[in-house]
Design a protein around this motif. Structure first.
Motif, short mmCIF file in Angstrom:
data_model
loop_
_atom_site.label_atom_id
_atom_site.label_comp_id
_atom_site.label_asym_id
_atom_site.label_seq_id
_atom_site.Cartn_x
_atom_site.Cartn_y
_atom_site.Cartn_z
N THR A 1 0.87 -1.22 0.05
CA THR A 1 -0.11 0.04 -0.08
C THR A 1 1.04 1.37 -0.05
O THR A 1 1.87 1.38 0.98
N CYS A 2 0.55 2.01 -0.75
CA CYS A 2 1.49 3.34 -1.26
C CYS A 2 0.94 4.47 -0.82
O CYS A 2 0.04 4.79 -0.91
N ARG A 3 1.75 5.14 0.12
CA ARG A 3 1.47 6.55 0.77
C ARG A 3 1.79 7.67 -0.61
O ARG A 3 2.62 7.16 -1.45
N PRO A 4 1.34 8.62 -0.71
CA PRO A 4 1.48 9.66 -1.82
C PRO A 4 2.97 10.22 -1.91
O PRO A 4 3.61 10.63 -0.81
N TRP B 1 2.05 8.92 -7.73
CA TRP B 1 2.61 7.55 -7.71
C TRP B 1 3.32 7.58 -8.84
O TRP B 1 3.20 6.62 -9.35
N SER B 2 3.77 8.80 -9.56
CA SER B 2 4.56 8.62 -10.64
C SER B 2 5.88 9.50 -10.57
O SER B 2 5.99 10.28 -9.75
N THR B 3 6.91 9.26 -11.29
CA THR B 3 7.99 9.86 -11.32
C THR B 3 7.66 11.54 -11.55
O THR B 3 6.97 11.81 -12.02
N ASP B 4 8.71 12.21 -11.25
CA ASP B 4 8.65 13.76 -11.41
C ASP B 4 8.32 14.15 -12.70
O ASP B 4 7.79 15.06 -13.08
N ASP B 5 8.76 13.55 -13.78
CA ASP B 5 8.62 13.69 -15.12
C ASP B 5 7.48 13.21 -15.52
O ASP B 5 6.83 13.34 -16.93
N GLY B 6 6.61 12.39 -14.70
CA GLY B 6 5.33 11.87 -15.24
C GLY B 6 5.44 10.50 -16.00
O GLY B 6 4.43 9.91 -16.53
N LYS B 7 6.50 10.26 -16.43
CA LYS B 7 6.64 9.09 -17.47
C LYS B 7 6.39 7.78 -16.73
O LYS B 7 5.91 6.77 -17.58
N THR B 8 6.60 7.45 -15.81
CA THR B 8 6.29 6.15 -15.04
C THR B 8 5.52 6.25 -13.81
O THR B 8 5.76 6.80 -12.76
N ILE C 1 -3.96 7.24 -1.21
CA ILE C 1 -3.68 5.84 -1.00
C ILE C 1 -3.74 5.31 -2.40
O ILE C 1 -4.63 5.50 -3.03
N ALA C 2 -2.83 4.32 -2.49
CA ALA C 2 -2.61 3.42 -3.66
C ALA C 2 -2.07 2.28 -3.35
O ALA C 2 -1.58 1.84 -2.22
N VAL C 3 -1.74 1.27 -4.32
CA VAL C 3 -1.18 -0.12 -4.06
C VAL C 3 -0.31 -0.43 -5.22
O VAL C 3 -0.44 0.08 -6.59
N GLY C 4 0.93 -0.90 -4.91
CA GLY C 4 1.84 -1.18 -5.96
C GLY C 4 2.22 -2.63 -5.62
O GLY C 4 2.00 -3.36 -4.84
#
Length: 414
Positions: A80-83, A116-123, A295-298
């Motif tokens: 479970t992923c915190r932002p 929940w993405s990289t700073d450049d928004g690509k991943t 909240i998210a999940v990875g």
């Protein structure tokens, strides 16, 4: 038993043992029953070959415990992923798998995936589950008794607070400053977007074209300082739990907070409740709300069941999951592009603000709190509490926040 029967039983034995098992790491210990009774049964019904266990850790211990488990290779399959930065760090260390190609990720906008993405928004490396909305919850019985209407502007809010205070039956607003984060989260981050114009102002600070010591940023603190006379006796020693109790016991008329309170308040309050968004500064102004990804999940890159984990994460992208989660936990709203109907009346009120207001996120969460000594988020806690307590002027507090950011953040050193 005949040889034929033995052969058949033997042929089925490997299949019986072949079911995959998944363990979900989370800090949402309060949600254990919901996962066990609603979410997991729904998934396992659709995927009978996969068994899921929800294994929460106490919220304050989660980050450290998860780090230790991931380092030692003992973490669960689903994380479970915190932002923002806490999860981004896990991804950059190779502990969370990239999910760009996961089926269903196109059900989320770039804004929904931002945390929940990289700073450049690509991943993107976690599947968004829910956000929470800031606003004001109020006691409908108190409002009816005093002839009050939901305030639309700040002048109307302060007029209502004055009337509540003059009557004396209720504390006008339940909020304390002992737990400094409460003043920042339910105060500064609640009303601030109407001052710095949501994403416009937040991105301007990231880009370095606005400073925290000017314009709407310092004006937010000036307004927050005006709250002090309405918070009741002893607010400086009042904890977050105290504020919750004061409101749910019917002793306060208004509670500045957010949608995350809905389940608890529904269970504890005996009176009818309503909610209104942060009042705009004057009639005709655009309304902004903090619609914060929560909240998210990875997927743990070291999972022994990657295919089963991907099936679970794909299911989380569906409307079936979104409907279950949003209604099992009213106040935690789906981030999927398609609207998700919620049954709880108070939750309906909150989520309805998305139609009339522009959404933004808490200003300190993306990029700006990476510096240390002091961390901007922590500095904002102190600044918000201080201006309410009267121990620091809004101007001095704003200058201190700007200095904390400029101390390490190059775009603010221009």
């Amino acid at each position: 038993m005949s040889a034929a029967v033995v052969a058949v039983c033997a042929s089925w034995a490997p299949m019986a043992q072949a079911a995959s098992t998944l363990v979900i790491e989370s800090w949402r210990a309060d949600d254990l029953a919901i996962w066990q009774d609603k979410i997991i049964p729904a998934f396992e019904k659709a995927h009978p070959d996969i068994k899921v266990t929800f294994a929460p850790t106490a919220p304050k211990e989660y980050n450290a415990a998860l780090n230790a488990k991931l380092e030692s290779g003992t973490a669960g399959d689903i994380v479970t992923c915190r932002p923002f930065d806490a999860s981004l760090e896990q991804f950059t260390k190779g502990r969370l798998a990239p999910l760009n190609d996961l089926p269903g990720m196109n059900n989320f906008s770039a804004a929904a995936k931002l945390a929940w993405s990289t700073d450049d928004g690509k991943t993107t490396f976690c599947v968004p589950m829910a956000s929470v909305l800031h606003g004001f919850i109020y006691n409908k019985e108190a409002f009816d008794k005093l002839g009050l209407k939901e305030p639309k502007t700040e002048d109307e809010l302060f007029a209502a607070l004055d009337k509540i205070k003059k009557d004396g039956t209720y504390v006008p607003m339940a909020m304390g400053t002992a737990d400094q984060w409460e003043a920042a989260t339910t105060g500064y981050q609640n009303i601030g977007p109407n001052y710095w114009k949501g994403e416009e102002g937040r991105n301007a600070v990231i880009q370095g074209s606005q400073k925290l010591s000017e314009g709407g940023w310092v004006e937010t603190l000036r307004t927050l300082a005006k709250w002090a006379p309405y918070l009741g006796d002893g607010y400086k020693a009042q904890s977050y739990a105290d504020s919750q109790n004061i409101f749910t016991l019917g002793r306060a008329a208004i509670y500045p907070g957010g949608s995350w309170e809905i389940s608890g308040f529904n269970a504890q309050a005996t009176f009818k409740m309503g909610a209104f968004p942060p009042p705009v500064r004057k009639v005709g102004d655009t309304c902004y709300i903090s619609d914060h990804p929560d909240i998210a999940v990875g997927m743990n890159t070291k999972t022994k069941n990657p295919e089963a984990a991907k099936k679970f994460l794909t299911w989380v992208t569906t409307s079936d999951f979104a409907k279950i989660y949003a209604n099992a936990l009213p106040g935690f709203f789906s981030l999927q592009t398609a609207p998700v109907a919620v049954d709880d009346p108070l939750a309906q009120t909150f989520v309805g603000w998305r139609n009339g207001c522009k959404s933004t996120i808490r200003s300190t969460y993306q990029i700006l709190s990476r510096g240390a000594k002091p961390n901007l988020e922590d500095a904002t806690w102190g600044a918000s509490a201080n201006v309410i307590n009267g121990t620091e002027t809004p101007e001095k507090a704003a200058e201190r926040l700007q200095a904390a950011l400029a101390n390490w953040y190059k775009p603010q050193q221009k």
